[in-house]
Design a protein around this motif. Sequence first.
Motif, PDB file in Angstrom:
ATOM      1  N   THR A 456      51.628   2.107 -15.090  1.00 20.82           N
ATOM      2  CA  THR A 456      50.649   3.125 -14.702  1.00 20.82           C
ATOM      3  C   THR A 456      49.443   2.454 -14.069  1.00 20.82           C
ATOM      4  O   THR A 456      49.216   1.256 -14.238  1.00 20.82           O
ATOM      5  CB  THR A 456      50.175   3.925 -15.921  1.00 20.82           C
ATOM      6  OG1 THR A 456      49.590   3.016 -16.864  1.00 20.82           O
ATOM      7  CG2 THR A 456      51.326   4.665 -16.576  1.00 20.82           C
ATOM      8  N   SER A 458      46.549   2.667 -15.002  1.00 24.16           N
ATOM      9  CA  SER A 458      45.614   2.179 -16.023  1.00 24.16           C
ATOM     10  C   SER A 458      46.126   0.918 -16.704  1.00 24.16           C
ATOM     11  O   SER A 458      45.344   0.047 -17.080  1.00 24.16           O
ATOM     12  CB  SER A 458      45.287   3.273 -17.041  1.00 24.16           C
ATOM     13  OG  SER A 458      46.449   3.760 -17.677  1.00 24.16           O
ATOM     14  N   GLU A 459      47.452   0.800 -16.830  1.00 30.20           N
ATOM     15  CA  GLU A 459      47.975  -0.459 -17.351  1.00 30.20           C
ATOM     16  C   GLU A 459      47.642  -1.586 -16.370  1.00 30.20           C
ATOM     17  O   GLU A 459      47.165  -2.655 -16.762  1.00 30.20           O
ATOM     18  CB  GLU A 459      49.482  -0.362 -17.582  1.00 30.20           C
ATOM     19  CG  GLU A 459      50.052  -1.637 -18.185  1.00 30.20           C
ATOM     20  CD  GLU A 459      51.490  -1.501 -18.642  1.00 30.20           C
ATOM     21  OE1 GLU A 459      52.081  -0.414 -18.490  1.00 30.20           O
ATOM     22  OE2 GLU A 459      52.034  -2.492 -19.167  1.00 30.20           O
ATOM     23  N   VAL A 522      38.935   1.885 -18.199  1.00 28.51           N
ATOM     24  CA  VAL A 522      39.840   2.914 -17.678  1.00 28.51           C
ATOM     25  C   VAL A 522      39.257   4.320 -17.780  1.00 28.51           C
ATOM     26  O   VAL A 522      39.545   5.185 -16.955  1.00 28.51           O
ATOM     27  CB  VAL A 522      41.233   2.891 -18.381  1.00 28.51           C
ATOM     28  CG1 VAL A 522      41.986   1.609 -18.042  1.00 28.51           C
ATOM     29  CG2 VAL A 522      41.102   3.085 -19.875  1.00 28.51           C
ATOM     30  N   THR A 523      38.444   4.548 -18.803  1.00 29.79           N
ATOM     31  CA  THR A 523      37.901   5.894 -18.975  1.00 29.79           C
ATOM     32  C   THR A 523      36.843   6.202 -17.928  1.00 29.79           C
ATOM     33  O   THR A 523      36.789   7.298 -17.379  1.00 29.79           O
ATOM     34  CB  THR A 523      37.324   6.045 -20.396  1.00 29.79           C
ATOM     35  OG1 THR A 523      38.356   5.732 -21.321  1.00 29.79           O
ATOM     36  CG2 THR A 523      36.824   7.454 -20.642  1.00 29.79           C
ATOM     37  N   LEU A 526      38.897   6.540 -14.348  1.00 28.22           N
ATOM     38  CA  LEU A 526      39.828   7.612 -14.010  1.00 28.22           C
ATOM     39  C   LEU A 526      39.222   8.690 -13.110  1.00 28.22           C
ATOM     40  O   LEU A 526      39.835   9.059 -12.092  1.00 28.22           O
ATOM     41  CB  LEU A 526      40.435   8.224 -15.287  1.00 28.22           C
ATOM     42  CG  LEU A 526      41.340   9.441 -15.092  1.00 28.22           C
ATOM     43  CD1 LEU A 526      42.468   9.160 -14.106  1.00 28.22           C
ATOM     44  CD2 LEU A 526      41.917   9.912 -16.427  1.00 28.22           C
ATOM     45  N   ARG A 533      42.129   9.600  -5.057  1.00 24.06           N
ATOM     46  CA  ARG A 533      43.446  10.191  -4.805  1.00 24.06           C
ATOM     47  C   ARG A 533      43.334  11.495  -4.007  1.00 24.06           C
ATOM     48  O   ARG A 533      44.071  11.726  -3.050  1.00 24.06           O
ATOM     49  CB  ARG A 533      44.153  10.476  -6.137  1.00 24.06           C
ATOM     50  CG  ARG A 533      45.540  11.008  -5.946  1.00 24.06           C
ATOM     51  CD  ARG A 533      45.969  12.007  -7.006  1.00 24.06           C
ATOM     52  NE  ARG A 533      47.190  12.650  -6.532  1.00 24.06           N
ATOM     53  CZ  ARG A 533      47.211  13.874  -6.018  1.00 24.06           C
ATOM     54  NH1 ARG A 533      46.129  14.619  -5.963  1.00 24.06           N
ATOM     55  NH2 ARG A 533      48.341  14.385  -5.586  1.00 24.06           N
ATOM     56  N   LEU A 546      48.169  12.111 -10.697  1.00 26.59           N
ATOM     57  CA  LEU A 546      48.012  11.331 -11.924  1.00 26.59           C
ATOM     58  C   LEU A 546      48.054  12.214 -13.162  1.00 26.59           C
ATOM     59  O   LEU A 546      48.397  11.744 -14.250  1.00 26.59           O
ATOM     60  CB  LEU A 546      46.682  10.575 -11.903  1.00 26.59           C
ATOM     61  CG  LEU A 546      46.518   9.547 -10.778  1.00 26.59           C
ATOM     62  CD1 LEU A 546      45.102   8.996 -10.772  1.00 26.59           C
ATOM     63  CD2 LEU A 546      47.529   8.429 -10.935  1.00 26.59           C
ATOM     64  N   GLN A 547      47.682  13.466 -12.994  1.00 25.51           N
ATOM     65  CA  GLN A 547      47.563  14.380 -14.125  1.00 25.51           C
ATOM     66  C   GLN A 547      47.715  15.812 -13.584  1.00 25.51           C
ATOM     67  O   GLN A 547      47.655  16.032 -12.371  1.00 25.51           O
ATOM     68  CB  GLN A 547      46.170  14.258 -14.772  1.00 25.51           C
ATOM     69  CG  GLN A 547      45.868  12.912 -15.380  1.00 25.51           C
ATOM     70  CD  GLN A 547      44.517  12.902 -16.081  1.00 25.51           C
ATOM     71  OE1 GLN A 547      43.536  13.439 -15.567  1.00 25.51           O
ATOM     72  NE2 GLN A 547      44.467  12.307 -17.258  1.00 25.51           N
ATOM     73  N   CYS A 551      43.299  18.806 -15.439  1.00 21.98           N
ATOM     74  CA  CYS A 551      42.623  17.602 -15.936  1.00 21.98           C
ATOM     75  C   CYS A 551      41.762  16.967 -14.838  1.00 21.98           C
ATOM     76  O   CYS A 551      40.665  16.475 -15.110  1.00 21.98           O
ATOM     77  CB  CYS A 551      43.650  16.583 -16.409  1.00 21.98           C
ATOM     78  SG  CYS A 551      44.780  17.175 -17.687  1.00 21.98           S
ATOM     79  N   CYS A 558      41.247  15.312 -20.615  1.00 18.85           N
ATOM     80  CA  CYS A 558      42.629  14.958 -20.923  1.00 18.85           C
ATOM     81  C   CYS A 558      42.766  13.521 -21.384  1.00 18.85           C
ATOM     82  O   CYS A 558      43.843  12.929 -21.269  1.00 18.85           O
ATOM     83  CB  CYS A 558      43.518  15.236 -19.718  1.00 18.85           C
ATOM     84  SG  CYS A 558      43.624  16.990 -19.334  1.00 18.85           S
ATOM     85  N   ASP A 559      41.689  12.981 -21.895  1.00 23.48           N
ATOM     86  CA  ASP A 559      41.805  11.664 -22.509  1.00 23.48           C
ATOM     87  C   ASP A 559      42.604  11.780 -23.798  1.00 23.48           C
ATOM     88  O   ASP A 559      42.612  12.831 -24.451  1.00 23.48           O
ATOM     89  CB  ASP A 559      40.420  11.072 -22.792  1.00 23.48           C
ATOM     90  CG  ASP A 559      39.753  10.573 -21.521  1.00 23.48           C
ATOM     91  OD1 ASP A 559      40.376  10.650 -20.445  1.00 23.48           O
ATOM     92  OD2 ASP A 559      38.600  10.117 -21.606  1.00 23.48           O
TER      93      ASP A 559
END
Lengths: 562, 562
Positions: A456, A458-459, A522-523, A526, A533, A546-547, A551, A558-559
């Motif tokens: 992902t 975030s990873e 990451v928070t 996003l 995006r 992504l969501q 979200c 949506c965390d």
Amino acid sequence: MAPSRYVGILALVAGCLLPSGVRALWPIPHTLETGTTALTVSPFFYFDVQVEGAPLDLYEAVSQAQFYLANDKLGRLVVGRGANDTTALVGANTLSTLTLSLMSGATAEPIASEAVKPLGTRSEEYTLTIPADGSAATLVANSTLGLYRGLTTFNQLFYYYGGVTYTLLAPIAITDTPAYPFRGFALDTARNYYPVSDILRTLDAMSWVKINTFHWHITDSQSFPLEVAQYPELAINGAYSPQEVYTPSDVQYIVQYAGARGIDVLLEVDTPGHTSIIAATYPDYVACFDETPWSTYANEPPAGQLRFALPEVVNFTASLLADIASTVPSSYFSTGGDELNVPCYTNDYPTQLQLNSTNTTLNDALNTFTLATHGALIAEGKTPVVWEEMVLDWNITLSNETIVMVWISSEDALAVAERGFRLVQAPSNYFYLDCGAGAWLGDDPTGNSWCDPFKTWSESYTFDPLANLTEAQYELVLGGEQCLWSEQSGPENLDPIVWPRAASSAEIFWSAQQPTGAPLNVTEALPRLQDLRFRMVQRGLKPIPLQPYWCAIRPDACDLTA
Amino acid sequence: MAPSRYVGILALVAGCLLPSGVRALWPIPHTLETGTTALTVSPFFYFDVQVEGAPLDLYEAVSQAQFYLANDKLGRLVVGRGANDTTALVGANTLSTLTLSLMSGATAEPIASEAVKPLGTRSEEYTLTIPADGSAATLVANSTLGLYRGLTTFNQLFYYYGGVTYTLLAPIAITDTPAYPFRGFALDTARNYYPVSDILRTLDAMSWVKINTFHWHITDSQSFPLEVAQYPELAINGAYSPQEVYTPSDVQYIVQYAGARGIDVLLEVDTPGHTSIIAATYPDYVACFDETPWSTYANEPPAGQLRFALPEVVNFTASLLADIASTVPSSYFSTGGDELNVPCYTNDYPTQLQLNSTNTTLNDALNTFTLATHGALIAEGKTPVVWEEMVLDWNITLSNETIVMVWISSEDALAVAERGFRLVQAPSNYFYLDCGAGAWLGDDPTGNSWCDPFKTWSESYTFDPLANLTEAQYELVLGGEQCLWSEQSGPENLDPIVWPRAASSAEIFWSAQQPTGAPLNVTEALPRLQDLRFRMVQRGLKPIPLQPYWCAIRPDACDLTA
């Protein structure tokens, strides 16, 4: 550097409470100061190029920026998409001009020339100031490349609602400079072919996030789509079809298009492995060609590797690589060097005959081959780039200037650094965009992707470029890149499999100041990545959602722990 | 049935040696006989419709078949793409006509009418014969729907090279009939919205593989894009934007477009969970609306479920579902019923007040709610469809006719069958197309997809519809479907995430004759699926590449053990 970076982070944290226009910036600038004043963009807004001898590609960049400013029409990612901003815009000051200029003493070279200078000598920094009172905004840099980066940032500052393009965060002051000189994206155009138009669209998207290197893995065992003037049969026999080729003029066009967007094209012609298809033209140059079971002789079908122990293969390869390298302006050229399979040569009669008759080992032969091929490239003014196995698995002599790409695991960077080589971080466990799509080999219904799971954004984003390294080794890290290997990709899924995920490394290597600035989060990231995006969608790209949209317009709702 | 099926398999096995034209068939027909004679399609080829009172949509289908025949231009997936076939085509006979007719006694109703008949009463079988001598090919069926299926098969029989459309396998004789009556594809248009054009394109692709049900999960907690004439505020307040709606005329158009392609549109309005966004219009009808932490009250954000214990909510929901159901011709309507969260109601004052004052349990209230909503649908002539929890987790009274969809695990089919319900196989561990894309919640960089790993086409293809069931229960299995849930999907990645993978279940439920015919085989299937995929590309779809092109044109060369 940490304190100045904190200015940016704090402004963004405040932005979560205020209506934040700067939520859209990606990668986040080195320093960033924002106010709370609404400012609209005049319908008559223009870019004032105060650059003596400005090159054509700077004017093209300005024209592109003008187009994005007028056409992005990105609503803020909040419920209502900006409907609640309209009252703040009544009577707001109007921005009419952005003045571009170079610092005194700087000369105006084409962006494309600046983009291909050696790493460490390019000037990508810029200063961007947008007053709150409607007076001219200013963009100042040391080079046209810096101006280009600043234009990219400028375009990300504005939202659109109801016919008005605006920010709510004037005045804005940005000073920006990349943390790392190499920020790449790698595309494999050999397992499956991508039309030139797909590459151009990808270069556009790369430029939006300040990626500065297109690592073009242009050939492999499956196909040889590159037309080489001196070796035309390689593509005639090795391309998937006469249409699925990159002609010399295609390559020139791509290089020029990339350069004008601040992107260096790093060609890779992977050798001596990953060369099976060369046998279609030079059968005597390839060992274990299409041998079965392929899994004995290669990591994937078809088997086949250059007989690098043979003098004629050394000469051929050195000549081929030099010929190709001479056609492109980059200071770098990758000879690959990954996944060299030893059993392929064990029963290969020509190789064994040569080794025995000269009383040399396979390793010695590889050393000779590499000295010759790299020597030919160095003679063309290129610095060689190789995959990690060339320094970790083999004992060969490489120029100290050689750049090593780490791919097998992020754990391997330390070993490369310990050998003193400069390195590019492309670890499969963080940066391989093709992971997680299951097995692609036939007759393997329960097989998974070798580098499962899917990475992902975030990873990828949690990757630490300096992990495990000593402070003395930090300077060896030139940067990094995310990679798309094309066993299960092609033009049909290019956009969604790459974007916006490839933006993760773009920000890491632009914004994560070494040795250790404020860590990326990451928070915090996003909502900005969502903004990027959606701006990409506005520009016609097809990045993966992504969501749920619910979200996307409710940051943090949506965390995992919301 | 097994012997006749073996005819097909044997012809295909032979086809691996011969140049196989029939490699392209998907799903593989019930019986198939082929020869070894080349036959070209005349430039003046025409479809001769010998059907008294032929409906308009049959003529449209013929027109579409004519278009595909002329424009598919699919080269055979071998090295050379058919270049080696040209000698066989010299002097070959020419096919000029396909005659379509109904069996005596059959009446010509519109395809769209046939497509929405109750399961088990539709006639999809057909017989297709193509002589080797150039005399007219014939397609005979019991219904226009059967003729439509036959046209789909006819279009898959031909390749193209150098201006010639041809088969090398005349004569061809096919008798075909589906193994299961329900073959679906489910799309969630609520987490992210898909424009109507994306749905139409998807229906086209579904029709190519004889999928006959579009399970349209049209609403969910995140958005309510469906415009309902009697409840306009639901979409006004619940759609993502005024543009991101399905108007009544959109729905009618989609239903008509689907019907003309032999596809029934099964609408799902998921209740009583998955309804949070209804609170935007009827806040009193929704419990735990947007409560945090969302994970206590829902499987994903936002929380919010209908207060089904309240009489006014029962009446509202029954009326809403009946109003929606009355606008579409399908015999079926899904009320959802998955993932109902109990803690949502534990501290919900209106619910608890109602339960206490009437001395009923939550289960009793759900029973009352379901009797009322299903009763309203039955009154509209619809058979209710529910997710498995409605029969496995709750003790409620359902009509014996109710169809139950198994989704949590393939292991759950047995429990549903033991309760005597007819079922549709949609198990997440085989058929969820969204699995494997990593975590989508924010602040979860190490999270994986809940239904990891990615389901490759071949993993899906190994699903056994009758596994674990007793022979007496086999008839309860109506068929199955693959599903795309849209947390991480949208129009940007629709084609590549769905295709060609959704063809796996299409073949299982068309070709895997129960009780147990010859088992489907991934190795035999892959070359055919590649052919289907490349034909999809020729028709403008963007299916994901399954392998490097090198593998696609060399069947079996990239098998795990090749």
